[in-house]
Design a protein around this motif. Structure first.
Motif, PDB file in Angstrom:
ATOM      1  N   LYS A  80      -4.845   6.588   7.923  1.00 32.82           N
ATOM      2  CA  LYS A  80      -6.174   6.177   7.471  1.00 32.82           C
ATOM      3  C   LYS A  80      -6.142   5.014   6.481  1.00 32.82           C
ATOM      4  CE  LYS A  80      -7.903  10.907   8.012  1.00 32.82           C
ATOM      5  NZ  LYS A  80      -8.382  12.122   7.309  1.00 32.82           N
ATOM      6  N   ALA A  81      -4.945   4.550   6.112  1.00 38.15           N
ATOM      7  CA  ALA A  81      -4.825   3.562   5.040  1.00 38.15           C
ATOM      8  C   ALA A  81      -5.513   2.248   5.353  1.00 38.15           C
ATOM      9  CB  ALA A  81      -3.348   3.311   4.728  1.00 38.15           C
ATOM     10  N   ASP A 131      -1.400  11.727   7.403  1.00 33.68           N
ATOM     11  CA  ASP A 131      -2.849  11.462   7.433  1.00 33.68           C
ATOM     12  C   ASP A 131      -3.187  10.246   6.563  1.00 33.68           C
ATOM     13  OD1 ASP A 131      -3.459  13.500   9.165  1.00 33.68           O
ATOM     14  OD2 ASP A 131      -3.938  14.955   7.607  1.00 33.68           O
ATOM     15  N   TRP A 132      -2.572  10.151   5.403  1.00 32.21           N
ATOM     16  CA  TRP A 132      -2.849   9.035   4.493  1.00 32.21           C
ATOM     17  C   TRP A 132      -2.445   7.706   5.133  1.00 32.21           C
ATOM     18  CZ3 TRP A 132      -0.569   4.968   2.106  1.00 32.21           C
ATOM     19  CH2 TRP A 132      -1.239   4.411   1.019  1.00 32.21           C
ATOM     20  N   LYS A 165       0.817  -1.211   0.000  1.00 34.99           N
ATOM     21  CA  LYS A 165       0.000   0.000   0.000  1.00 34.99           C
ATOM     22  C   LYS A 165       0.850   1.260   0.000  1.00 34.99           C
ATOM     23  CE  LYS A 165      -4.142  -1.810   2.285  1.00 34.99           C
ATOM     24  NZ  LYS A 165      -5.029  -1.687   3.470  1.00 34.99           N
ATOM     25  N   GLN A 166       2.076   1.170   0.503  1.00 36.65           N
ATOM     26  CA  GLN A 166       2.913   2.355   0.618  1.00 36.65           C
ATOM     27  C   GLN A 166       3.248   2.967  -0.741  1.00 36.65           C
ATOM     28  OE1 GLN A 166       6.231   1.039   2.883  1.00 36.65           O
ATOM     29  NE2 GLN A 166       5.026   0.661   4.725  1.00 36.65           N
ATOM     30  N   GLN A 195       3.034  18.519   2.457  1.00 36.10           N
ATOM     31  CA  GLN A 195       3.097  17.180   1.879  1.00 36.10           C
ATOM     32  C   GLN A 195       3.348  16.132   2.963  1.00 36.10           C
ATOM     33  OE1 GLN A 195       6.209  17.764  -1.007  1.00 36.10           O
ATOM     34  NE2 GLN A 195       4.772  18.341  -2.639  1.00 36.10           N
ATOM     35  N   LEU A 226       1.379   6.114  -1.684  1.00 37.20           N
ATOM     36  CA  LEU A 226       1.534   7.335  -0.897  1.00 37.20           C
ATOM     37  C   LEU A 226       1.522   8.560  -1.795  1.00 37.20           C
ATOM     38  CD1 LEU A 226       4.285   6.593   1.772  1.00 37.20           C
ATOM     39  CD2 LEU A 226       2.124   7.745   2.221  1.00 37.20           C
ATOM     40  N   PRO A 227       0.727   9.581  -1.436  1.00 39.79           N
ATOM     41  CA  PRO A 227       0.745  10.813  -2.226  1.00 39.79           C
ATOM     42  C   PRO A 227       1.991  11.640  -1.926  1.00 39.79           C
ATOM     43  CG  PRO A 227      -0.719  11.053  -0.355  1.00 39.79           C
ATOM     44  CD  PRO A 227      -0.245   9.624  -0.344  1.00 39.79           C
ATOM     45  N   THR A 280       0.189  15.586   4.895  1.00 45.43           N
ATOM     46  CA  THR A 280      -0.744  14.835   4.045  1.00 45.43           C
ATOM     47  C   THR A 280      -0.408  13.350   4.062  1.00 45.43           C
ATOM     48  OG1 THR A 280      -1.134  16.725   2.574  1.00 45.43           O
ATOM     49  CG2 THR A 280      -1.585  14.528   1.675  1.00 45.43           C
ATOM     50  N   ASN A 281       0.874  13.025   3.980  1.00 51.65           N
ATOM     51  CA  ASN A 281       1.299  11.629   3.995  1.00 51.65           C
ATOM     52  C   ASN A 281       1.025  10.970   5.345  1.00 51.65           C
ATOM     53  OD1 ASN A 281       2.215  11.260   1.344  1.00 51.65           O
ATOM     54  ND2 ASN A 281       4.174  12.222   1.801  1.00 51.65           N
TER      55      ASN A 281
END
Length: 211
Positions: A66-67, A62-63, A5-6, A56, A9-10, A59-60
């Motif tokens: 919540k992943a 938080d991502w 899943k990583q 950024q 990452l945005p 944001t990462n």
């Protein structure tokens, strides 16, 4: 989290994404006790980031949290700590000089801590009556887990920061007593207490296990 899943990452370059599995393996090998110390070591460098890379990074974070489709209490407090350190606000002024002025916030904080440290409904009620109730107005009860909102915890901790230093110490000593009630301290419990203390701008009380 799942290494696969990583790669989604945005705001991370492809080259950096390729480094993630090795970095995750190295951190995992250090053990859970190193999580907060590693963050403490990284924060001074991260505080020097410009606005865009800082955004950024957050944001990462938080991502990643919540992943897996859920946010744990530890993840939530960790995110709040990183945000507080990287986007510092002014020091809270003393606003509350009595516990009854923020009874609802204390009730929520102590209820969530009790739910986290004890899985048995009967000990949870005993913990609340032994440690939380003395700080609260008469009639306050343990808040059921399903009514313990993480978003409401943000306001609770903000108010705790505005307690007098002596009252904050009393409250956080009570948090330590709740963790120590079963005579042992799990790594996650110690980390949780430390996060609460950092967010409350208060020294961490000692956690000494019963021999």
């Amino acid at each position: 989290m799942d290494v696969e899943k990583q790669r989604f990452l945005p705001a991370v370059t492809p080259a950096d994404k390729q480094k993630l599995p090795a970095l995750v393996e190295q951190i995992d090998a250090l053990g859970s006790r190193t999580r907060l110390p590693l963050i403490d070591l990284a924060l001074p460098a991260l505080q020097r980031l410009d606005a865009v890379p800082l955004k950024q990074l957050l944001t990462n974070i938080d991502w990643l949290i919540k992943a897996d489709g859920k946010v744990t209490l530890f993840e939530y407090l960790l995110r709040e700590l990183v945000r507080k350190r990287l986007q510092p606000h002014t020091t809270a002024h003393v606003t509350y000089t009595r516990f009854d002025q923020l009874a609802g916030s204390l009730q929520l904080l102590l209820s969530m801590l009790i739910h986290y440290t004890s899985q048995d409904a009967v000990p949870q009620q005993k913990l609340f009556q032994s440690f939380a109730a003395p700080l609260l107005p008469n009639g306050r009860q343990l808040i059921p887990l399903e009514r313990c909102s993480l978003s409401a915890l943000t306001q609770s901790l903000t108010q705790v920061r505005a307690l007098t230093p002596l009252l904050k110490k009393t409250l956080l000593d009570t948090c330590a007593d709740i963790i120590l009630a079963d005579g042992k301290v799990q790594v996650e419990e110690a980390e949780l207490l430390r996060l609460i203390c950092l967010l409350a701008d208060c020294p961490v009380p000692p956690l000494t296990e019963t021999p």
